[in-house]
Design a protein around this motif. Sequence first.
Motif, PDB file in Angstrom:
ATOM      1  N   ASP B  14      63.496  40.369  57.640  1.00 11.84           N
ATOM      2  CA  ASP B  14      62.090  39.969  57.668  1.00 11.84           C
ATOM      3  C   ASP B  14      61.802  38.881  58.704  1.00 11.84           C
ATOM      4  N   ALA B  15      62.770  38.604  59.572  1.00  9.40           N
ATOM      5  CA  ALA B  15      62.594  37.470  60.490  1.00  9.40           C
ATOM      6  C   ALA B  15      61.488  37.721  61.513  1.00  9.40           C
ATOM      7  N   ARG B  16      61.448  38.925  62.061  1.00 14.71           N
ATOM      8  CA  ARG B  16      60.512  39.173  63.162  1.00 14.71           C
ATOM      9  C   ARG B  16      59.057  39.172  62.675  1.00 14.71           C
ATOM     10  N   GLU B  17      58.825  39.695  61.502  1.00 17.14           N
ATOM     11  CA  GLU B  17      57.442  39.691  61.012  1.00 17.14           C
ATOM     12  C   GLU B  17      57.002  38.279  60.623  1.00 17.14           C
ATOM     13  N   LYS B  18      57.978  37.458  60.229  1.00 15.49           N
ATOM     14  CA  LYS B  18      57.618  36.096  59.829  1.00 15.49           C
ATOM     15  C   LYS B  18      57.418  35.195  61.034  1.00 15.49           C
ATOM     16  N   VAL B  19      58.266  35.339  62.017  1.00 17.63           N
ATOM     17  CA  VAL B  19      58.199  34.462  63.180  1.00 17.63           C
ATOM     18  C   VAL B  19      56.949  34.752  64.021  1.00 17.63           C
ATOM     19  N   SER B  20      56.409  35.941  63.852  1.00 14.98           N
ATOM     20  CA  SER B  20      55.207  36.307  64.610  1.00 14.98           C
ATOM     21  C   SER B  20      53.936  36.130  63.782  1.00 14.98           C
ATOM     22  N   GLY B  21      54.075  35.652  62.574  1.00 15.70           N
ATOM     23  CA  GLY B  21      52.894  35.449  61.720  1.00 15.70           C
ATOM     24  C   GLY B  21      52.323  36.747  61.186  1.00 15.70           C
ATOM     25  N   ARG B  22      53.044  37.849  61.334  1.00 14.53           N
ATOM     26  CA  ARG B  22      52.513  39.143  60.881  1.00 14.53           C
ATOM     27  C   ARG B  22      52.812  39.432  59.412  1.00 14.53           C
ATOM     28  N   ALA B  23      53.765  38.721  58.811  1.00 16.49           N
ATOM     29  CA  ALA B  23      54.088  38.952  57.401  1.00 16.49           C
ATOM     30  C   ALA B  23      52.866  38.601  56.554  1.00 16.49           C
ATOM     31  N   LEU B  24      52.488  39.489  55.686  1.00 19.39           N
ATOM     32  CA  LEU B  24      51.325  39.246  54.828  1.00 19.39           C
ATOM     33  C   LEU B  24      51.782  38.713  53.479  1.00 19.39           C
ATOM     34  N   PHE B  25      51.531  37.433  53.245  1.00 18.13           N
ATOM     35  CA  PHE B  25      51.813  36.826  51.950  1.00 18.13           C
ATOM     36  C   PHE B  25      50.646  37.154  51.010  1.00 18.13           C
ATOM     37  N   THR B  26      50.865  36.941  49.723  1.00 19.45           N
ATOM     38  CA  THR B  26      49.804  37.272  48.754  1.00 19.45           C
ATOM     39  C   THR B  26      48.480  36.618  49.126  1.00 19.45           C
ATOM     40  N   GLY B  27      48.564  35.337  49.496  1.00 20.43           N
ATOM     41  CA  GLY B  27      47.342  34.598  49.801  1.00 20.43           C
ATOM     42  C   GLY B  27      46.660  35.033  51.082  1.00 20.43           C
ATOM     43  N   ASP B  28      47.292  35.916  51.848  1.00 20.93           N
ATOM     44  CA  ASP B  28      46.683  36.414  53.091  1.00 20.93           C
ATOM     45  C   ASP B  28      45.872  37.680  52.846  1.00 20.93           C
ATOM     46  N   MET B  29      45.963  38.211  51.636  1.00 22.89           N
ATOM     47  CA  MET B  29      45.377  39.528  51.386  1.00 22.89           C
ATOM     48  C   MET B  29      43.930  39.412  50.924  1.00 22.89           C
ATOM     49  N   THR B  30      43.200  40.515  51.120  1.00 23.26           N
ATOM     50  CA  THR B  30      41.862  40.615  50.548  1.00 23.26           C
ATOM     51  C   THR B  30      41.661  42.056  50.097  1.00 23.26           C
ATOM     52  N   THR B 233      53.825  47.092  28.559  1.00 25.11           N
ATOM     53  CA  THR B 233      54.442  46.688  29.829  1.00 25.11           C
ATOM     54  C   THR B 233      53.991  47.555  31.001  1.00 25.11           C
ATOM     55  N   SER B 234      53.987  48.857  30.807  1.00 27.08           N
ATOM     56  CA  SER B 234      53.704  49.750  31.932  1.00 27.08           C
ATOM     57  C   SER B 234      52.243  49.759  32.358  1.00 27.08           C
ATOM     58  N   GLN B 235      51.393  49.078  31.584  1.00 21.36           N
ATOM     59  CA  GLN B 235      49.994  48.971  32.019  1.00 21.36           C
ATOM     60  C   GLN B 235      49.814  47.912  33.095  1.00 21.36           C
ATOM     61  N   VAL B 236      50.855  47.144  33.335  1.00 19.43           N
ATOM     62  CA  VAL B 236      50.798  46.132  34.390  1.00 19.43           C
ATOM     63  C   VAL B 236      51.726  46.565  35.525  1.00 19.43           C
ATOM     64  N   ARG B 237      51.239  46.453  36.727  1.00 18.51           N
ATOM     65  CA  ARG B 237      52.060  46.744  37.897  1.00 18.51           C
ATOM     66  C   ARG B 237      52.138  45.473  38.739  1.00 18.51           C
ATOM     67  N   ILE B 238      53.356  45.040  39.011  1.00 18.85           N
ATOM     68  CA  ILE B 238      53.537  43.837  39.823  1.00 18.85           C
ATOM     69  C   ILE B 238      54.013  44.238  41.218  1.00 18.85           C
ATOM     70  N   ILE B 239      53.328  43.698  42.209  1.00 16.11           N
ATOM     71  CA  ILE B 239      53.768  43.880  43.595  1.00 16.11           C
ATOM     72  C   ILE B 239      54.082  42.500  44.154  1.00 16.11           C
ATOM     73  N   LYS B 240      55.275  42.364  44.691  1.00 20.67           N
ATOM     74  CA  LYS B 240      55.699  41.067  45.226  1.00 20.67           C
ATOM     75  C   LYS B 240      55.834  41.134  46.733  1.00 20.67           C
ATOM     76  N   PRO B 241      54.834  40.624  47.466  1.00 24.59           N
ATOM     77  CA  PRO B 241      54.918  40.549  48.930  1.00 24.59           C
ATOM     78  C   PRO B 241      55.898  39.429  49.325  1.00 24.59           C
ATOM     79  N   PRO B 242      56.007  39.072  50.617  1.00 23.11           N
ATOM     80  CA  PRO B 242      56.845  37.922  50.964  1.00 23.11           C
ATOM     81  C   PRO B 242      56.412  36.690  50.163  1.00 23.11           C
TER      82      PRO B 242
END
Lengths: 177, 768
Positions: B14-30, B233-242
């Motif tokens: 994940d280094a290249r996407e992070k060093v270029s600011g392209r990695a989408l963290f949860t707080g970057d999403m809309t 449990t299965s009614q919740v779906r968790i997605i974990k970005p960077p």
Amino acid sequence: MKREIVLKVNGESYQVYVSPEKMLLDVIREDLQLTGTKKGCEAGECGACTVLMDGRPVNSCMVLAFDAVGREIVTIEGVGGLEGLHPIQEALVEHGAVQCGYCTPGIVMTAKALLDSDPNPTEEEVRKALAGNLCRCTGYVKIVEAVMDVSKQISESPELREKLSQSQEFGAKTVGR
Amino acid sequence: MGYAVVGQRVPRVDAREKVSGRALFTGDMTLPHMLVGKVLRSPYAHAQIVRIDTTKARSLPGVKAVLTFEDVPKIPWNSAGFPPSPGAILMEDQYILTDKVRYVGDGLAAVAAVDEETANRALELIEVEYEVLPALMDMEAAMAEDAPLIHAAPQNVMAHMPIVIGDVDQGFADADIVFEDTYYVPKVYQVSMEPCGVAMAAPDMDGRVTIWTSTQMPHLVRGITAHALGLSTSQVRIIKPPVGGAFGSRLGVVNEPIAALLAIKAGKPVMLKYSREESFLATESRHPIKMILKTGIKKDGTFTARQMTAYIDGGAYATHTPSFAGPVAGWFLAMYKSPNIKVDNYSVYTNSTQCGAFRGYGNPQVVFAVESQVDDIAAALGLDPLEIRLKNHPCAGEVWMWSSWVIESCGLDEGIKRASEAIGWGEKRNKQERLEYAQGNGITADSTKKRGVGMAYMMHVSGARPMLHETSAAVVKINEDGKANLIYSNSDCGQGAGTALTQVAAEELGLNYEDVFITKTADTDVAGFDIGSHASRQAYSGGNAVKKAAAAAKEKLLAMASEILEVPAADLEVAEGMIRVRQEPEREISVAEVSHKAHFGSHGHQIIGAVSEEPPGNPPVYAAQFVEVEVDTETGVIEVLKVVAAHDVGTAINPAVVEGQIEGAIQQGIGYALTEEYRYHPGTGKPLNANFTDYKILTAVDMPEVETILVEASSESGPFGAKSVGESGLVATAAAIANAVYDAVGIRIKELPLTPEKVLAALEQKGN
Ligand code: FES
Ligand code: FES
């Protein structure tokens, strides 16, 4: 009252309607959707939001968007992308200096400003320059190594020096959006 | 060894996407129509809410949901990310929002509105009347006979855990000397650079809710969130970005239930992002602990009895604390061999923010106390500090009392040897030689600056077995071009686990590192059940499942290649994407060709290996950390000049990643030793330093030189011999610094952090 302003970011002009209290960081992230610049404190304490303003690193959470009018702003999206990474970014990748990556865009911007103004800093100068960029993952060890390595590459390679001396164009050519 | 991919310093996935600011963290999403969530927090440390009126807030244009205790399911829950296991004691004393506030910052209402301004305005319009109760800001106050109860627990003691091995009274009677000391370690925060507490929730038309969240434990957070919401449990779906750093702070539920409930009530996606201040105010910290150590020892350095009584400040809610008391006992029990050992752990409620996990999980606290005292014991008995440790630590082949399992491998002795040489232990501990060395550095005998060296050792886990389940699951599928996907609940928070697991898969498959693609984002609808990132488990536990899944795929691959090449599968080997007959390497076929035939030959199928299981063991890791300090006797300032960290991690799957873990952990360990302490006003319980100006973490200028030494005493059960590294760099750092300060100026400070004020006070006391 929201007003229209024009911001020059990564070589492109953006027209945005923003209120006078809005910080440059929020305009960059929300209005321009350039989310590479991060928010770690909103208080000028962490450096995650570092961008270049006329070549100098600033905490964009402390700059009113209105005060950025007429300035040349470069964000992480303007430093390297699909076309290729900046040597500082390459070095951070190579040295394993990126962990969570949340501080990394700010580190890249600060390191770029430093090497643009002084391509051969001492380790102490690198550390001083980075003192406003907090990192909680790396202990700064590999970050400092990477920046020192780029500095060495610059001193050994005239072509690289040449390329980086036109760093503004480097930024302008690689606009994110 | 001779591995092709394991042991290589390959760049992170994940280094290249992070060093270029392209990695989408949860707080970057809309998401379209996304609302902004905000939480109303208590200004009081302890109060009953007698009236709450949300009428005005609800009628504010743009407000789409307002929640109070009235609106939350009346299902008590516990935020700690534990799998139901023998070692999990989960007291359910939380609700999504509370009707009785128990610390400054406790969440009592939440709103979702069209923008941040409206959400903030809505919070201001909520009217609350409190009946203020006394704030119990320390354990003494909380345990007083007449103290008001924070929950129902008598005297605010949530749990008591006594452990007795042998007979300590006899052991103390048998001792030549008995030492008794009290140590205290404060509340400190993980402070990942991405503030803790960022979740985006979206309800769907099928009665499910998807939550993108910055978490260490996608599957366990799914289960706890579902429980708190009254869903299955299965009614919740968790997605974990960077994830922008975690270090334990995201080890369980943070604010996912609030985000989800707001989203469900509003019928729209909601983003709930905590500010830096909120992430101090309202998320879990490391536990403050008061530890009373009593140790009996013979003159030759043989322990006859070891005893610890610990008071653990759990804060306002139980979360991890009653379970956490178990490892706290375990770290103490397992450090030094003794026939008689006793532990008494009390877990106490106070009106401070609840405590949870922070890198080391109780070990930094215990090691600070134990290693400070062992240093004093060595000095009092005239024993060499290295010898007393070498003589008494548990070693390979012996039972490790933390797990009650036999230790597979031990690289501590080599680590101590190499690290002591690297720091110059011999010369610097020798008074005469040290004087000369100091003079060489321009420090004269009457200089106000004194140097010293110290060390401490630690052991840590590779997972939490047998106390907790350590399930992981992996699926490896080989595509028609001969490259592979690794489907895994990748809970990497920056530590590099995703990279290490990719290396394990590539090594086992015989593919190039670049040709294996791990799921960078964890998604509970996609990947099999995984415990997540805790207890330094990913390389060992995750690595075990990944290696086996890759081996299962490889077996099918070679079976097919054996038909094509007409040789037994046992005679084949695969490397760099080519399958060869071992004795006749010119007979070869590419993985791509075999996989293509599998997909599109006579029986169309994809080669897939899948595994879900627990790893076989829990091999402990060892570290010896040596530091050199300079103490300014005029100002009391301690400067750490150098840290040498020798770590036995088993096989280092990626040495750069391993070093990075140790270096980063040392930054946190030095902070723990010298600068970090989260403080409250003792009367009102208001936090005093919920920001980076007053809560000081080390900058690039503050960091000393760090030298890491990797001792690779490979485990038998780990993937390619790996053990762990995630937490250990932090654990012994503060103790080593305290011991170096003692060496420099002869003062013993038993309370962290070692501030200039404490140094000056101790120097003055010593002078008198
Ligand atoms: S977000 Fe601007 S300095 Fe921290
Ligand atoms: S890499 Fe995580 S904060 Fe720097």
